[in-house]
Design a protein around this motif. Structure first.
Motif, PDB file in Angstrom:
ATOM      1  N   LEU A 458     -67.793  -3.211 -71.561  1.00 25.16           N
ATOM      2  CA  LEU A 458     -67.438  -4.227 -72.549  1.00 25.16           C
ATOM      3  C   LEU A 458     -66.106  -4.890 -72.203  1.00 25.16           C
ATOM      4  O   LEU A 458     -66.047  -5.683 -71.265  1.00 25.16           O
ATOM      5  N   LEU A 459     -65.051  -4.566 -72.900  1.00 27.41           N
ATOM      6  CA  LEU A 459     -63.767  -5.235 -72.683  1.00 27.41           C
ATOM      7  C   LEU A 459     -62.849  -4.466 -71.745  1.00 27.41           C
ATOM      8  O   LEU A 459     -61.708  -4.872 -71.519  1.00 27.41           O
ATOM      9  N   GLU A 460     -63.313  -3.358 -71.204  1.00 33.99           N
ATOM     10  CA  GLU A 460     -62.626  -2.546 -70.205  1.00 33.99           C
ATOM     11  C   GLU A 460     -61.376  -1.852 -70.731  1.00 33.99           C
ATOM     12  O   GLU A 460     -61.180  -0.667 -70.503  1.00 33.99           O
ATOM     13  N   CYS A 461     -60.516  -2.577 -71.417  1.00 34.22           N
ATOM     14  CA  CYS A 461     -59.206  -2.022 -71.771  1.00 34.22           C
ATOM     15  C   CYS A 461     -59.097  -1.609 -73.230  1.00 34.22           C
ATOM     16  O   CYS A 461     -58.071  -1.057 -73.632  1.00 34.22           O
ATOM     17  N   VAL A 462     -60.105  -1.862 -74.056  1.00 31.04           N
ATOM     18  CA  VAL A 462     -60.043  -1.518 -75.485  1.00 31.04           C
ATOM     19  C   VAL A 462     -60.907  -0.275 -75.704  1.00 31.04           C
ATOM     20  O   VAL A 462     -62.140  -0.363 -75.697  1.00 31.04           O
ATOM     21  N   PRO A 463     -60.303   0.895 -75.887  1.00 31.98           N
ATOM     22  CA  PRO A 463     -61.076   2.142 -75.910  1.00 31.98           C
ATOM     23  C   PRO A 463     -62.017   2.294 -77.092  1.00 31.98           C
ATOM     24  O   PRO A 463     -62.986   3.052 -77.021  1.00 31.98           O
ATOM     25  N   THR A 464     -61.761   1.578 -78.184  1.00 25.75           N
ATOM     26  CA  THR A 464     -62.612   1.702 -79.374  1.00 25.75           C
ATOM     27  C   THR A 464     -63.738   0.677 -79.406  1.00 25.75           C
ATOM     28  O   THR A 464     -64.644   0.785 -80.234  1.00 25.75           O
ATOM     29  N   TYR A 465     -63.673  -0.325 -78.532  1.00 28.79           N
ATOM     30  CA  TYR A 465     -64.699  -1.379 -78.533  1.00 28.79           C
ATOM     31  C   TYR A 465     -65.869  -0.903 -77.671  1.00 28.79           C
ATOM     32  O   TYR A 465     -66.011  -1.270 -76.501  1.00 28.79           O
ATOM     33  N   ILE A 466     -66.720  -0.049 -78.248  1.00 29.35           N
ATOM     34  CA  ILE A 466     -67.795   0.599 -77.492  1.00 29.35           C
ATOM     35  C   ILE A 466     -69.033   0.745 -78.364  1.00 29.35           C
ATOM     36  O   ILE A 466     -69.001   0.567 -79.574  1.00 29.35           O
ATOM     37  N   ASN A 467     -70.147   1.066 -77.691  1.00 28.78           N
ATOM     38  CA  ASN A 467     -71.418   1.425 -78.316  1.00 28.78           C
ATOM     39  C   ASN A 467     -72.017   0.275 -79.130  1.00 28.78           C
ATOM     40  O   ASN A 467     -72.171  -0.827 -78.622  1.00 28.78           O
ATOM     41  N   LYS A 468     -72.319   0.488 -80.399  1.00 24.75           N
ATOM     42  CA  LYS A 468     -72.971  -0.548 -81.196  1.00 24.75           C
ATOM     43  C   LYS A 468     -71.907  -1.520 -81.710  1.00 24.75           C
ATOM     44  O   LYS A 468     -71.207  -1.245 -82.682  1.00 24.75           O
ATOM     45  N   VAL A 469     -71.797  -2.643 -81.032  1.00 29.36           N
ATOM     46  CA  VAL A 469     -70.801  -3.659 -81.384  1.00 29.36           C
ATOM     47  C   VAL A 469     -71.522  -4.891 -81.929  1.00 29.36           C
ATOM     48  O   VAL A 469     -72.646  -5.198 -81.529  1.00 29.36           O
ATOM     49  N   PRO A 470     -70.900  -5.623 -82.841  1.00 22.39           N
ATOM     50  CA  PRO A 470     -71.560  -6.796 -83.433  1.00 22.39           C
ATOM     51  C   PRO A 470     -71.735  -7.947 -82.455  1.00 22.39           C
ATOM     52  O   PRO A 470     -72.702  -8.707 -82.558  1.00 22.39           O
ATOM     53  N   SER A 471     -70.829  -8.093 -81.505  1.00 19.55           N
ATOM     54  CA  SER A 471     -70.809  -9.277 -80.638  1.00 19.55           C
ATOM     55  C   SER A 471     -72.120  -9.489 -79.896  1.00 19.55           C
ATOM     56  O   SER A 471     -72.794 -10.512 -80.070  1.00 19.55           O
ATOM     57  N   PHE A 472     -72.508  -8.542 -79.052  1.00 16.63           N
ATOM     58  CA  PHE A 472     -73.698  -8.749 -78.223  1.00 16.63           C
ATOM     59  C   PHE A 472     -74.988  -8.537 -78.995  1.00 16.63           C
ATOM     60  O   PHE A 472     -76.041  -9.060 -78.611  1.00 16.63           O
ATOM     61  N   ASN A 473     -74.914  -7.801 -80.086  1.00 17.46           N
ATOM     62  CA  ASN A 473     -76.097  -7.735 -80.939  1.00 17.46           C
ATOM     63  C   ASN A 473     -76.340  -9.067 -81.644  1.00 17.46           C
ATOM     64  O   ASN A 473     -77.488  -9.474 -81.835  1.00 17.46           O
ATOM     65  N   SER A 474     -75.274  -9.765 -82.033  1.00 16.30           N
ATOM     66  CA  SER A 474     -75.475 -11.104 -82.601  1.00 16.30           C
ATOM     67  C   SER A 474     -75.983 -12.064 -81.533  1.00 16.30           C
ATOM     68  O   SER A 474     -76.783 -12.966 -81.821  1.00 16.30           O
ATOM     69  N   ALA A 475     -75.563 -11.870 -80.287  1.00 17.42           N
ATOM     70  CA  ALA A 475     -76.076 -12.698 -79.195  1.00 17.42           C
ATOM     71  C   ALA A 475     -77.568 -12.468 -78.998  1.00 17.42           C
ATOM     72  O   ALA A 475     -78.308 -13.400 -78.646  1.00 17.42           O
ATOM     73  N   ASN A 476     -78.029 -11.253 -79.226  1.00 18.22           N
ATOM     74  CA  ASN A 476     -79.466 -10.979 -79.125  1.00 18.22           C
ATOM     75  C   ASN A 476     -80.247 -11.798 -80.146  1.00 18.22           C
ATOM     76  O   ASN A 476     -81.348 -12.290 -79.863  1.00 18.22           O
ATOM     77  N   VAL A 477     -79.691 -11.929 -81.341  1.00 10.69           N
ATOM     78  CA  VAL A 477     -80.345 -12.735 -82.380  1.00 10.69           C
ATOM     79  C   VAL A 477     -80.494 -14.165 -81.881  1.00 10.69           C
ATOM     80  O   VAL A 477     -81.571 -14.778 -81.990  1.00 10.69           O
ATOM     81  N   TRP A 478     -79.421 -14.712 -81.323  1.00 14.03           N
ATOM     82  CA  TRP A 478     -79.458 -16.094 -80.821  1.00 14.03           C
ATOM     83  C   TRP A 478     -80.472 -16.244 -79.697  1.00 14.03           C
ATOM     84  O   TRP A 478     -81.266 -17.192 -79.692  1.00 14.03           O
ATOM     85  N   MET A 479     -80.467 -15.315 -78.750  1.00 13.89           N
ATOM     86  CA  MET A 479     -81.408 -15.426 -77.625  1.00 13.89           C
ATOM     87  C   MET A 479     -82.853 -15.391 -78.106  1.00 13.89           C
ATOM     88  O   MET A 479     -83.688 -16.184 -77.643  1.00 13.89           O
ATOM     89  N   MET A 480     -83.175 -14.489 -79.023  1.00 17.17           N
ATOM     90  CA  MET A 480     -84.563 -14.412 -79.505  1.00 17.17           C
ATOM     91  C   MET A 480     -84.957 -15.690 -80.234  1.00 17.17           C
ATOM     92  O   MET A 480     -86.087 -16.183 -80.076  1.00 17.17           O
ATOM     93  N   ARG A 481     -84.042 -16.255 -81.017  1.00 16.93           N
ATOM     94  CA  ARG A 481     -84.375 -17.487 -81.740  1.00 16.93           C
ATOM     95  C   ARG A 481     -84.519 -18.669 -80.787  1.00 16.93           C
ATOM     96  O   ARG A 481     -85.424 -19.501 -80.954  1.00 16.93           O
ATOM     97  N   GLU A 482     -83.639 -18.749 -79.795  1.00 11.80           N
ATOM     98  CA  GLU A 482     -83.751 -19.848 -78.834  1.00 11.80           C
ATOM     99  C   GLU A 482     -85.006 -19.709 -77.987  1.00 11.80           C
ATOM    100  O   GLU A 482     -85.678 -20.707 -77.691  1.00 11.80           O
TER     101      GLU A 482
END
Length: 727
Positions: A458-482
């Protein structure tokens, strides 16, 4: 074998094999010394206008760079040293403590009356770098150019007596003694040859202006006699040879002057071509922005110029935008490239299509990067994908490759491309794989959110920004709709409906990660821990991909958070200083003391999509103040005693391996075109602008914008946007 490479690990990886072509000894073709500067495109700033003012070297973390569409060179802090390693990885070590240490051929050094001096000020232009120092009453200005698509560096060193009496100065030039220059016979008069045993290359320095001086194979020395106000110039060059070989012998004063002119003219021609329909270099063109808004004008053109700085014409795809020049030859990050996907499609659709084919052949979970060579890899006959959770590269890759393909289709309206074969699948099938690849990243089949791995994914340097994150899951919503829209256009309504059902369910699951009343989102770790994250990337992605799904109060709270904790006077913080992991995340691109250069642009995009144009556009305009060092970089950082304040000074960062230029800066041009001017075409259907009835807060025109065979002008004014078709 694990094939994941992080941005930093790639910087520290071994040096790529050096290109044999660069040492072939062939003289380049070149234009006439009388070549004229091309006429300007109306409304287009010149490259001289895009140059910087004089910068205080004491406040910089990165000195000026040189690019020539094949290679990068980086000025050293002194007056004449230039780091250069043609065909190899320039980045060597992040220490300095301010300036990076590079892999390089032997550098030249200069002493004046026995003492060496650092530059006190410098300037950057796309075609040259300038350094300067005032040494008592002696003014020294060094200008360097890197010969177009060659391995020759040019120097002009000008000495000026600023005093009231005549002065004599003893000047000496040599190759850095740390590299042990050759002590043998003089192979060519007026030449210093320094061998690098490490890189198996010679750096050969040839001089043209040394009357009354001498060159003995080790040093060039002479006296500079200057009357009050008088100047003298010394010209020399460095070219690369195989150790001990005579190599190129055609270097003359006339050749030097020809190449000096040719370098600038060549840059000007390519700059003009980038905005000229039916030009002879690019297969497309970028839109021309005409506006009296000086800030947005400069931001847009510097963003496009960033892409030209990092354009390479000596790879198999001869219009490749490498991510940064310091890395091993041909390194392209999918993520960075996707951030200017629309501009890429407008400027170079032909080679973008060929590169997308290569991207679609890859397993998107395998690596963070793809490395372009001089020959294209043979296409596979069959695409095999490992089963189960298998994320070894960036979490962003599915989105990045999908977005690049989506932008190409939308801009060109090339519907036939959907049925082209990528090994044993069609492009349309590969898009379906990318849009639904999240299902492989579930920890169990009942999960509605994908697990995107650890920090390096993910962001490499942020130790807590891991696993189930909203960012790429919201991107999945966009990809499926597009993708649903593309399938519907293609006549597959049933598959489109199923994708939309899954997208709606995932959107609701993403909302469970929101922290009510706070405007921030949490990550859900594998041990069940819920960790609050105060990071710009969640705001940018959720705001971009789920704006219409968010209740008004959520959008308002998100914007309040960004204004309160992230936005500064000239730039922004990627991470809030109040984030629980802020103390452990201090890398300039994703931590609390700066931001990756694309983050302000995508933050502006999200602010606009949430309806906060009155916040977004003024902030975008303020970021003009941060690009005073040239073009866009990997990151800009806040520095000095006020680095935690809202009005902290900003500069290009180099800490922890940040590069001087980065294609992620193309995101600013993307935001100007796609958000401020609403250019968001889709494949098929009528062409509509984003929020056309919403005033943007600035006036201007975007001309020569095309969609398929149609060309448009988009006008921004007091009532919003007006679209009119051009003849």
């Amino acid at each position: 074998m694990q094939k994941f490479f992080s941005r930093r690990l790639f910087c520290e990886a071994g040096i790529a094999a050096l290109s044999a072509e660069l040492l072939s000894g062939k003289a380049p073709a070149f234009a006439s010394a009388r070549a004229a500067t091309p006429s300007s495109v109306p409304g287009l700033p010149t490259l001289d206008e895009m140059g910087t003012s004089w910068l205080d070297c004491g406040l910089l973390a990165q000195m000026p760079s040189l690019h020539n569409f094949h290679e990068m060179a980086a000025c050293a802090p002194d007056l004449v040293g230039v780091n250069f390693l043609p065909g190899g990885q320039l980045y060597g070590d992040e220490s300095g403590p301010l300036l990076p240490i590079y892999h390089s051929l032997p550098l030249c050094g200069m002493t004046i009356d026995g003492q060496s001096y650092d530059s006190t000020s410098c300037r950057w232009f796309a075609y040259e770098a300038v350094r300067r120092a005032q040494i008592g009453e002696l003014d020294v200005v060094t200008t360097n150019r890197l010969v177009m698509e060659d391995t020759v560096l040019l120097w002009r060193v000008k000495f000026t007596n600023k005093g009231a009496v005549a002065r004599t100065f003893n000047v000496s030039l040599t190759a850095d003694i740390g590299w042990m220059p050759v002590n043998g016979e003089i192979i060519v008069p007026n030449e210093i040859r320094a061998t690098s045993d490490k890189w198996k290359m010679d750096a050969v320095y040839s001089f043209f202006d040394l009357p009354q001086g001498k060159v003995d194979g080790q040093f060039a020395g002479w006296q500079v006699n200057l009357a009050p106000g008088a100047s003298r110039e010394v010209r020399f060059l460095m070219h690369v040879e195989k150790p001990g070989m005579l190599g190129r012998t055609h270097f003359t004063s006339e050749w030097f002057e020809t190449q000096w002119v040719r370098t600038k003219v060549g840059w000007e021609e390519r700059w003009k071509s980038a905005f000229t329909p039916a030009n002879s270099f690019f297969s497309g063109h970028a839109p021309l922005l005409v506006t009296d808004d000086a800030a947005i004008r400069e931001i847009y053109y510097r963003s496009v110029l960033t892409l030209l700085v990092l354009l390479r014409t000596n790879l198999w795809s001869n219009r490749t935008f490498i991510t940064s020049g310091e890395r091993a030859k041909g390194v392209v990050f999918y993520w960075d490239t996707s951030l200017f996907s629309t501009i890429f499609a407008l400027l170079e659709p032909k080679q973008m299509k060929e590169q997308i084919k290569l991207f679609l052949e890859q397993d998107p979970h395998e690596s963070a990067v793809i490395v372009f060579k001089t020959e294209r890899p043979a296409p596979p006959k069959h695409l095999e994908v490992p089963a189960g959770w298998d994320l070894r590269g960036y979490a962003a890759n599915d989105l990045s490759i999908f977005r690049l393909t989506w932008s190409y289709l939308a801009v060109t309206q090339d519907k036939e491309f959907l049925q082209e074969k990528i090994a044993d699948q069609t492009v349309l099938q590969r898009l379906h794989v990318l849009a639904t690849n999240w299902k492989k990243l579930r920890l169990n089949p009942e999960d509605q959110l994908a697990d995107y791995g650890g920090a390096l994914n993910l962001l490499e340097c942020v130790p807590t920004y891991i696993n189930k994150v909203p960012s790429f899951n919201s991107a999945n919503v966009w990809m499926m709709r597009e993708l649903a829209g593309i399938l519907e256009e293609n006549g597959d309504g049933a598959a489109a409906r199923q994708l939309r059902v899954e997208a709606d369910a995932m959107s609701k699951a993403v909302m469970t990660l929101y922290e009510p009343g706070k405007g921030v989102w949490s990550s859900l770790h594998r041990d069940g821990t819920r960790v609050e994250m105060r990071h710009c990337y969640d705001f940018a992605t959720v705001g971009r991909f789920l704006a219409s799904d968010l209740p008004p109060n959520v959008g308002r709270e998100m914007v309040d958070f960004v204004q309160r904790e992230l936005l500064a006077e000239k730039w922004m913080r990627a991470q809030s200083q109040l984030d629980v992991a802020a103390a452990n995340s201090d890398r300039p691109d994703h931590g609390p003391m700066g931001a990756y250069d694309a983050w302000p642009a995508v933050t502006v995009d999200a602010l606009c999509r949430l309806g906060y144009w009155n916040v977004a556009v003024p902030f975008l305009q303020r970021t003009q103040a941060a690009v005073y060092e040239g073009v866009y970089a990997q990151a800009r950082e806040f520095y000095g005693a006020k680095r935690r304040d809202r009005d902290a000074p900003v500069r290009i960062a180099q800490r922890q391996g940040c590069m001087r230029e980065c294609t992620g800066g193309g995101a600013f041009a993307e935001t100007v075109v796609c958000t401020l001017f609403g250019y968001l075409p889709k494949l098929g259907g009528a062409f509509e602008l984003l929020n056309a009835d919403t005033p943007r807060g600035f006036s201007g025109e975007l001309r020569q914008v095309y969609r398929g065979a149609q060309k448009f002008t988009i006008q921004s004014g007091d009532t919003g946007l007006i679209l009119r078709e051009e003849a």
